[in-house]
Write a protein that holds these residues in place. Structure first.
Motif, PDB file in Angstrom:
ATOM      1  N   GLY A 187      -6.207   0.980  -0.094  1.00  0.00           N
ATOM      2  CA  GLY A 187      -7.672   0.624   0.430  1.00  0.00           C
ATOM      3  C   GLY A 187      -7.902  -0.815   0.547  1.00  0.00           C
ATOM      4  N   ASP A 188      -7.248  -1.741  -0.229  1.00  0.00           N
ATOM      5  CA  ASP A 188      -7.331  -3.137  -0.136  1.00  0.00           C
ATOM      6  C   ASP A 188      -6.337  -4.050   0.458  1.00  0.00           C
ATOM      7  N   GLY A 189      -5.198  -3.267   0.956  1.00  0.00           N
ATOM      8  CA  GLY A 189      -4.184  -4.079   1.592  1.00  0.00           C
ATOM      9  C   GLY A 189      -2.749  -3.216   1.275  1.00  0.00           C
ATOM     10  N   VAL A 190      -1.950  -4.252   1.420  1.00  0.00           N
ATOM     11  CA  VAL A 190      -0.237  -3.812   1.232  1.00  0.00           C
ATOM     12  C   VAL A 190       0.190  -4.553   0.056  1.00  0.00           C
ATOM     13  N   ASP A 191       0.617  -3.761  -0.888  1.00  0.00           N
ATOM     14  CA  ASP A 191       1.407  -4.327  -1.850  1.00  0.00           C
ATOM     15  C   ASP A 191       2.940  -3.978  -1.627  1.00  0.00           C
ATOM     16  N   ILE A 192       3.731  -5.069  -1.774  1.00  0.00           N
ATOM     17  CA  ILE A 192       5.248  -4.876  -1.748  1.00  0.00           C
ATOM     18  C   ILE A 192       5.751  -5.345  -3.186  1.00  0.00           C
ATOM     19  N   TYR A 193       6.171  -4.681  -4.010  1.00  0.00           N
ATOM     20  CA  TYR A 193       6.624  -4.905  -5.135  1.00  0.00           C
ATOM     21  C   TYR A 193       8.141  -5.262  -5.085  1.00  0.00           C
ATOM     22  N   ALA A 194       8.382  -6.349  -5.217  1.00  0.00           N
ATOM     23  CA  ALA A 194       9.665  -7.036  -4.920  1.00  0.00           C
ATOM     24  C   ALA A 194      10.554  -6.778  -6.081  1.00  0.00           C
ATOM     25  N   THR A 195      10.034  -6.772  -7.596  1.00  0.00           N
ATOM     26  CA  THR A 195      10.601  -6.396  -8.643  1.00  0.00           C
ATOM     27  C   THR A 195       9.589  -5.463  -9.240  1.00  0.00           C
ATOM     28  N   ASN A 196       9.607  -4.350  -9.632  1.00  0.00           N
ATOM     29  CA  ASN A 196       8.921  -3.545 -10.394  1.00  0.00           C
ATOM     30  C   ASN A 196       9.258  -3.216 -11.987  1.00  0.00           C
TER      31      ASN A 196
END
Length: 112
Positions: free
Chosen positions: A66-75
């Motif tokens: 809903g609020d956008g895109v999250d790109i987890y480079a390191t999770n």
């Protein structure tokens, strides 16, 4: 001991890229992803291709919600590090309270 530190040091350095071309491409590709349905992608998911610049980041997780895109480079267990591209141009401070603006429309997020 020194060799071990040199080998492991890159894995503990977390920070956004300073390359404006890459940051712009992340924004453009994220906006394109937002045009489709919401989804959750993990590194083990081979049935969905990511846009080229986002794929080059070798993310652990990419989510379009809903609020956008999250790109987890390191999770990690700490909540992860990575990029957030909001759907709205000027998100409220509550939305990006743990984010650092790194380019127009692109934020770097970090654990609490």
């Amino acid at each position: 001991m020194i060799a071990m530190i040199v080998l492991l040091a890159p894995t503990f350095c977390h920070g956004p890229t300073g390359n404006p071309t890459t940051l712009s491409a992340i924004r453009v590709e994220s906006r394109a992803l937002m045009q489709g349905p919401d989804f959750w992608w993990t590194a083990g998911n081979t049935d969905r291709r990511l846009p080229p610049t986002i794929a080059q980041l070798r993310p652990d997780i990419v989510s379009v919600v809903g609020d956008g895109v999250d790109i987890y480079a390191t999770n990690f267990f700490d909540g992860g590090w990575g990029y957030h591209v909001p759907r709205v141009p000027n998100p409220s401070p509550d939305t990006v309270f743990r984010h650092q603006k790194v380019a127009d429309g692109v934020y770097w997020f970090h654990p609490y």
